[in-house]
Scaffold this motif. Sequence first.
Motif, PDB file in Angstrom:
ATOM      1  N   ALA A 234       0.834  -1.206   0.000  1.00 49.65           N
ATOM      2  CA  ALA A 234       0.000   0.000   0.000  1.00 49.65           C
ATOM      3  C   ALA A 234       0.863   1.249   0.000  1.00 49.65           C
ATOM      4  O   ALA A 234       0.544   2.249  -0.676  1.00 49.65           O
ATOM      5  CB  ALA A 234      -0.923  -0.013   1.219  1.00 49.65           C
ATOM      6  N   LEU A 235       1.959   1.201   0.740  1.00 53.73           N
ATOM      7  CA  LEU A 235       2.841   2.369   0.812  1.00 53.73           C
ATOM      8  C   LEU A 235       3.487   2.659  -0.534  1.00 53.73           C
ATOM      9  O   LEU A 235       3.594   3.815  -0.953  1.00 53.73           O
ATOM     10  CB  LEU A 235       3.901   2.142   1.888  1.00 53.73           C
ATOM     11  CG  LEU A 235       4.854   3.301   2.183  1.00 53.73           C
ATOM     12  CD1 LEU A 235       4.091   4.578   2.503  1.00 53.73           C
ATOM     13  CD2 LEU A 235       5.777   2.943   3.340  1.00 53.73           C
ATOM     14  N   LEU A 236       3.911   1.626  -1.241  1.00 53.61           N
ATOM     15  CA  LEU A 236       4.482   1.836  -2.569  1.00 53.61           C
ATOM     16  C   LEU A 236       3.458   2.441  -3.524  1.00 53.61           C
ATOM     17  O   LEU A 236       3.787   3.310  -4.342  1.00 53.61           O
ATOM     18  CB  LEU A 236       5.025   0.526  -3.126  1.00 53.61           C
ATOM     19  CG  LEU A 236       6.359   0.051  -2.574  1.00 53.61           C
ATOM     20  CD1 LEU A 236       6.680  -1.359  -3.068  1.00 53.61           C
ATOM     21  CD2 LEU A 236       7.483   1.012  -2.947  1.00 53.61           C
ATOM     22  N   GLY A 238       0.984   4.407  -2.620  1.00 54.16           N
ATOM     23  CA  GLY A 238       0.834   5.796  -2.234  1.00 54.16           C
ATOM     24  C   GLY A 238       1.991   6.664  -2.688  1.00 54.16           C
ATOM     25  O   GLY A 238       1.794   7.779  -3.202  1.00 54.16           O
ATOM     26  N   LEU A 239       3.206   6.169  -2.505  1.00 50.88           N
ATOM     27  CA  LEU A 239       4.380   6.929  -2.946  1.00 50.88           C
ATOM     28  C   LEU A 239       4.384   7.092  -4.462  1.00 50.88           C
ATOM     29  O   LEU A 239       4.777   8.146  -4.986  1.00 50.88           O
ATOM     30  CB  LEU A 239       5.655   6.218  -2.487  1.00 50.88           C
ATOM     31  CG  LEU A 239       5.941   6.218  -0.982  1.00 50.88           C
ATOM     32  CD1 LEU A 239       7.142   5.333  -0.672  1.00 50.88           C
ATOM     33  CD2 LEU A 239       6.186   7.635  -0.470  1.00 50.88           C
ATOM     34  N   ALA A 240       3.936   6.052  -5.169  1.00 49.39           N
ATOM     35  CA  ALA A 240       3.889   6.135  -6.631  1.00 49.39           C
ATOM     36  C   ALA A 240       2.894   7.197  -7.088  1.00 49.39           C
ATOM     37  O   ALA A 240       3.151   7.942  -8.047  1.00 49.39           O
ATOM     38  CB  ALA A 240       3.520   4.774  -7.219  1.00 49.39           C
ATOM     39  N   ARG A 241       1.751   7.285  -6.430  1.00 53.78           N
ATOM     40  CA  ARG A 241       0.758   8.313  -6.796  1.00 53.78           C
ATOM     41  C   ARG A 241       1.361   9.710  -6.615  1.00 53.78           C
ATOM     42  O   ARG A 241       1.190  10.595  -7.465  1.00 53.78           O
ATOM     43  CB  ARG A 241      -0.494   8.163  -5.926  1.00 53.78           C
ATOM     44  CG  ARG A 241      -1.282   6.891  -6.166  1.00 53.78           C
ATOM     45  CD  ARG A 241      -2.545   6.862  -5.307  1.00 53.78           C
ATOM     46  NE  ARG A 241      -3.166   5.555  -5.269  1.00 53.78           N
ATOM     47  CZ  ARG A 241      -3.994   5.081  -6.205  1.00 53.78           C
ATOM     48  NH1 ARG A 241      -4.286   5.821  -7.262  1.00 53.78           N
ATOM     49  NH2 ARG A 241      -4.527   3.874  -6.079  1.00 53.78           N
ATOM     50  N   LEU A 242       2.075   9.898  -5.505  1.00 54.26           N
ATOM     51  CA  LEU A 242       2.676  11.209  -5.256  1.00 54.26           C
ATOM     52  C   LEU A 242       3.793  11.504  -6.258  1.00 54.26           C
ATOM     53  O   LEU A 242       3.920  12.638  -6.735  1.00 54.26           O
ATOM     54  CB  LEU A 242       3.211  11.268  -3.823  1.00 54.26           C
ATOM     55  CG  LEU A 242       2.162  11.172  -2.714  1.00 54.26           C
ATOM     56  CD1 LEU A 242       2.834  11.272  -1.347  1.00 54.26           C
ATOM     57  CD2 LEU A 242       1.095  12.253  -2.859  1.00 54.26           C
ATOM     58  N   ARG A 243       4.598  10.500  -6.556  1.00 54.58           N
ATOM     59  CA  ARG A 243       5.702  10.731  -7.506  1.00 54.58           C
ATOM     60  C   ARG A 243       5.158  11.093  -8.879  1.00 54.58           C
ATOM     61  O   ARG A 243       5.666  12.016  -9.539  1.00 54.58           O
ATOM     62  CB  ARG A 243       6.587   9.492  -7.585  1.00 54.58           C
ATOM     63  CG  ARG A 243       7.558   9.514  -8.768  1.00 54.58           C
ATOM     64  CD  ARG A 243       8.771   8.672  -8.531  1.00 54.58           C
ATOM     65  NE  ARG A 243       9.679   9.339  -7.600  1.00 54.58           N
ATOM     66  CZ  ARG A 243      10.963   9.005  -7.447  1.00 54.58           C
ATOM     67  NH1 ARG A 243      11.492   8.040  -8.168  1.00 54.58           N
ATOM     68  NH2 ARG A 243      11.718   9.642  -6.590  1.00 54.58           N
ATOM     69  N   ALA A 244       4.151  10.391  -9.327  1.00 59.13           N
ATOM     70  CA  ALA A 244       3.586  10.680 -10.655  1.00 59.13           C
ATOM     71  C   ALA A 244       2.993  12.077 -10.713  1.00 59.13           C
ATOM     72  O   ALA A 244       2.993  12.723 -11.770  1.00 59.13           O
ATOM     73  CB  ALA A 244       2.527   9.635 -11.004  1.00 59.13           C
ATOM     74  N   LEU A 292       0.419  11.998   1.713  1.00 60.31           N
ATOM     75  CA  LEU A 292       0.552  10.543   1.679  1.00 60.31           C
ATOM     76  C   LEU A 292      -0.703   9.871   2.218  1.00 60.31           C
ATOM     77  O   LEU A 292      -1.177   8.871   1.653  1.00 60.31           O
ATOM     78  CB  LEU A 292       1.780  10.111   2.480  1.00 60.31           C
ATOM     79  CG  LEU A 292       2.031   8.594   2.558  1.00 60.31           C
ATOM     80  CD1 LEU A 292       2.237   8.001   1.168  1.00 60.31           C
ATOM     81  CD2 LEU A 292       3.229   8.292   3.451  1.00 60.31           C
ATOM     82  N   ASP A 293      -1.263  10.403   3.290  1.00 64.89           N
ATOM     83  CA  ASP A 293      -2.498   9.831   3.837  1.00 64.89           C
ATOM     84  C   ASP A 293      -3.610   9.859   2.797  1.00 64.89           C
ATOM     85  O   ASP A 293      -4.385   8.897   2.669  1.00 64.89           O
ATOM     86  CB  ASP A 293      -2.920  10.602   5.089  1.00 64.89           C
ATOM     87  CG  ASP A 293      -2.035  10.308   6.293  1.00 64.89           C
ATOM     88  OD1 ASP A 293      -1.336   9.266   6.284  1.00 64.89           O
ATOM     89  OD2 ASP A 293      -2.018  11.133   7.232  1.00 64.89           O
TER      90      ASP A 293
END
Length: 321
Positions: A234-236, A238-244, A292-293
């Motif tokens: 789940a964390l990956l 979330g981080l992927a959504r933010l990076r994109a 992130l949340d």
Amino acid sequence: MPTSPASASSAPDVPVVGPRQPCPCGSGKRYKACHGKEAARESVRLVTRPFEGLAGEPDWVALREVVPAATAPLRLRESGDQQVSVATVLPMAWPAYVRADGHVFVALQVQGGSGDPSRDLAAALLRALDAEPGTPVPPEGLPGPGPRLQDLLDVDAPLEVTVHDGFGFWMPAEGEDAPEVEAALAGEGLRAAIDRANAAATPTVRLVSVQAAYWCRMGEREHLRWALPEDEEALLDGLARLRAAGEDGVGTGTRLLGTFRAHGLLVPVWDIPLGTGADAVEDAAAEFRARLDAALASKEPLSAAERKARASLQGRQLTLR
């Protein structure tokens, strides 16, 4: 899935003896071929999240892997008035030691050990609780089955971390330690050992706006290393959504370098412009936590750009054991 082994041996009434000695159970076999097999299996079995169930699990991981000088008081289930603390590292990489003032310290950063750091720490702690003031607890063999930290500590007590500028906490407040400690340091003396350790310590600050995030300066670079408690998959996402979306930074000019996996948790690492300092990252870290949340709460499938960002993050992921 996280592994949380039982704390006790399957045969607690069979005492531990030398591997070549007859097994005390009366089977006629050597201990290593009988009940010693269980101890051997326990010593090599990897526990993927050894600090799971303890309050402040991400900080336990950070103190074990990235913080040079820090302590936190521990509350034992049965402690009386005994002062006990966990420390990042102790002189000579001792697993534990009892200062001359009676304060017990158990170390997270040690050499060797089994596949379960929680069991190793519990064994060192029990040895230290039986030791006299001014006594180092040196390394010994793998502990075998027995209690873990989760069995000895009040697991609901918060882990209140203090990051130190150096290792002066090794020395009692009155400034003297016992001859046994000085002798164990091979004549160097505790003050000299502290000075030597201080010279090698990386300047580090724990952020107060979020949990288990540590700013540090390494030479001509600054970094933020942040142990996060969420499930890795789940964390990956979330981080992927933010990076994109171009929202994976923790302030102007910062860059998410990647993540490493430690004791079952992911620890993202950011590069921060030199001269920024820890204070300037506080608000940005809190804002990132909120983003992130929100990303973690999304139920939408990852887009093509987000899948690409996720693959990039996974490709630069390391695992620390």
